[in-house]
Enzyme design. Structure first.
Site, short mmCIF file in Angstrom:
data_model
loop_
_atom_site.label_atom_id
_atom_site.label_comp_id
_atom_site.label_asym_id
_atom_site.label_seq_id
_atom_site.Cartn_x
_atom_site.Cartn_y
_atom_site.Cartn_z
N GLU A 41 35.66 39.88 27.91
CA GLU A 41 34.96 41.15 28.11
C GLU A 41 35.99 42.26 28.34
O GLU A 41 36.94 42.09 29.09
CB GLU A 41 34.04 41.05 29.32
CG GLU A 41 33.35 42.34 29.72
CD GLU A 41 32.43 42.14 30.92
OE1 GLU A 41 31.72 41.12 30.94
OE2 GLU A 41 32.46 42.97 31.83
N ASP A 43 35.88 45.93 29.72
CA ASP A 43 35.09 46.99 30.35
C ASP A 43 35.79 48.32 30.14
O ASP A 43 36.79 48.63 30.80
CB ASP A 43 34.94 46.72 31.85
CG ASP A 43 34.08 45.49 32.13
OD1 ASP A 43 33.05 45.34 31.46
OD2 ASP A 43 34.44 44.70 33.01
N GLU A 46 33.51 51.06 34.00
CA GLU A 46 32.49 50.72 34.98
C GLU A 46 32.62 51.76 36.07
O GLU A 46 33.65 51.85 36.73
CB GLU A 46 32.69 49.32 35.54
CG GLU A 46 32.52 48.23 34.48
CD GLU A 46 32.75 46.84 35.06
OE1 GLU A 46 31.78 46.05 35.06
OE2 GLU A 46 33.87 46.55 35.49
N HIS A 57 39.08 41.38 30.76
CA HIS A 57 38.72 40.03 31.20
C HIS A 57 38.97 39.04 30.06
O HIS A 57 38.10 38.84 29.21
CB HIS A 57 37.24 39.96 31.60
CG HIS A 57 36.84 40.84 32.72
ND1 HIS A 57 36.84 40.44 34.04
CD2 HIS A 57 36.38 42.12 32.73
CE1 HIS A 57 36.42 41.41 34.81
NE2 HIS A 57 36.13 42.45 34.05
#
Length: 360
Positions: A41, A43, A46, A57
């Site tokens: 992942e 991001d 966020e 990630h």
């Protein structure tokens, strides 16, 4: 842990289980089935009005992975990293030491009450689209001005972008997971263990799906994003504990409902999503493309100054992306804590709510 995983029912052993809250209490949560599903992942952002972060990630598997058991799915409370990095390596200006970078009003470098363009650049080892990912840069454009990312003043060597060197320094300096609780397992550098930026770049190169959402977290109160501390026994004075200015005891579902009744619906606008060669996706590109970025060297010979890719191939080398987002997000504190963008593997449409950082 979803009810259906890759078209099959996840009903076996469907039950609640215990989990430790930020207050140190064990409560029953779920229910969940025997299997989980995880993936790499990225991001892109966020954030809410009080704090924000971009985080990588990596995962040891290509595409989505159906996991079973704590060793495979991961369990931080018991010291299991799992197949995918739940913590990730991220850059939160507040946590890195700059409390005046991101917030509401003219006193902040980025005013979260106004629209902004979020720009993310993916730099490879050989400046080609096929090289290994070695750096993820971030800056913003607001009111016609290019705003460079804040610096990691709390880390030895500083830095203002995500590199493997910065990630190692952040892990060693912050060491937040289990740092303050004697009974917790020894923290593990899951980001490094699972391949770091090279692994993240490979996932981006295979193609990822874009997801945008607004969400909150009744269990953890979003303390990992914007809290003055993340656990009851942490000391706010310790380096890296503060992620944002929000009170430790605020942010559960009752608080959100009460805020909504008083101030109205929470909302955010995402628009003008682009990807392309570095410097091509936003106004003020020439100035930002030529600006120097401070990085932590990953090797003595490294030279300094030196996804938002939304296609199957972008995400490295000469590609960057820009998102004009966060148009006057309604609310304060933990009210509009949405991801402006996160990238999941291209086959992860059934796993968007069970991504690498949490089961949501």
């Amino acid at each position: 842990h979803m009810k259906f995983i890759q078209g099959k029912a996840n009903s076996e052993d469907w039950k609640k289980h215990s989990a430790k809250t930020p207050d140190g209490k064990k409560v029953m949560v779920g229910p969940e089935g025997r299997y989980g599903i995880c993936c790499a992942e990225m991001d892109i952002l966020e954030a809410n009005r009080e704090a924000g972060a971009y985080t990588a990630h990596p995962c040891q598997y290509e595409k989505t992975h159906v996991c079973e058991g704590k060793e495979d799915c991961g369990d931080k409370d018991e010291g299991y990293v799992g197949a995918c990095d739940k913590d990730g390596c991220g850059f939160n200006p507040y946590r890195m030491g700059d409390k005046n970078f991101w917030g509401v009003g003219p006193d902040y470098a980025v005013d979260t009450s106004k629209p902004m363009t979020v720009v993310t650049q993916f730099i490879t080892s050989d400046n080609t689209d096929t090289g290994d990912l070695v750096e993820i840069r971030r800056f913003y454009v607001q009111d016609g001005k290019v705003i460079k990312n804040s610096k990691a003043d709390l880390l030895k060597g500083g830095g203002d972008s995500i590199t493997d060197g910065l990630c190692d320094q952040a892990f060693e300096t912050f060491n937040a997971t289990g740092k303050h609780s004697d009974g917790d397992p020894k923290p593990q550098n899951g980001f490094k263990k699972l391949g770091g930026l090279k692994s993240m770049g490979e996932a981006l190169g295979r193609g990822m799906a874009l997801a945008m959402s607004i969400w909150d977290d009744d269990f953890g109160r979003m303390l990992w994003l914007d809290g003055e501390k993340g656990k009851w026994d942490e000391d706010e004075k310790d380096v890296g504990v503060q992620r944002g200015p929000c009170p430790f005891d605020y942010g559960d579902d009752k608080d959100m409902q009460a805020y909504g009744e008083k101030h109205g619906d929470i909302e955010v606008t995402f628009s003008n999503i682009k990807y392309g060669e570095i410097g091509s996706t936003y106004s003020g590109a020439v100035a930002a493309a030529t600006a120097e970025f401070e990085v932590i060297a990953d090797a003595p010979e490294a030279v300094a100054p030196h996804r938002m890719p939304f296609s199957a191939f972008a995400g490295a080398g000469l590609f960057a992306a820009a998102v004009a987002a966060v148009a006057a997000v309604v609310g304060r504190a933990r009210t509009a804590r949405g991801r402006s963008a996160e990238l999941l593997p291209a086959d992860a449409s059934d796993a968007a709510d069970a991504s690498a950082d949490a089961v949501e």
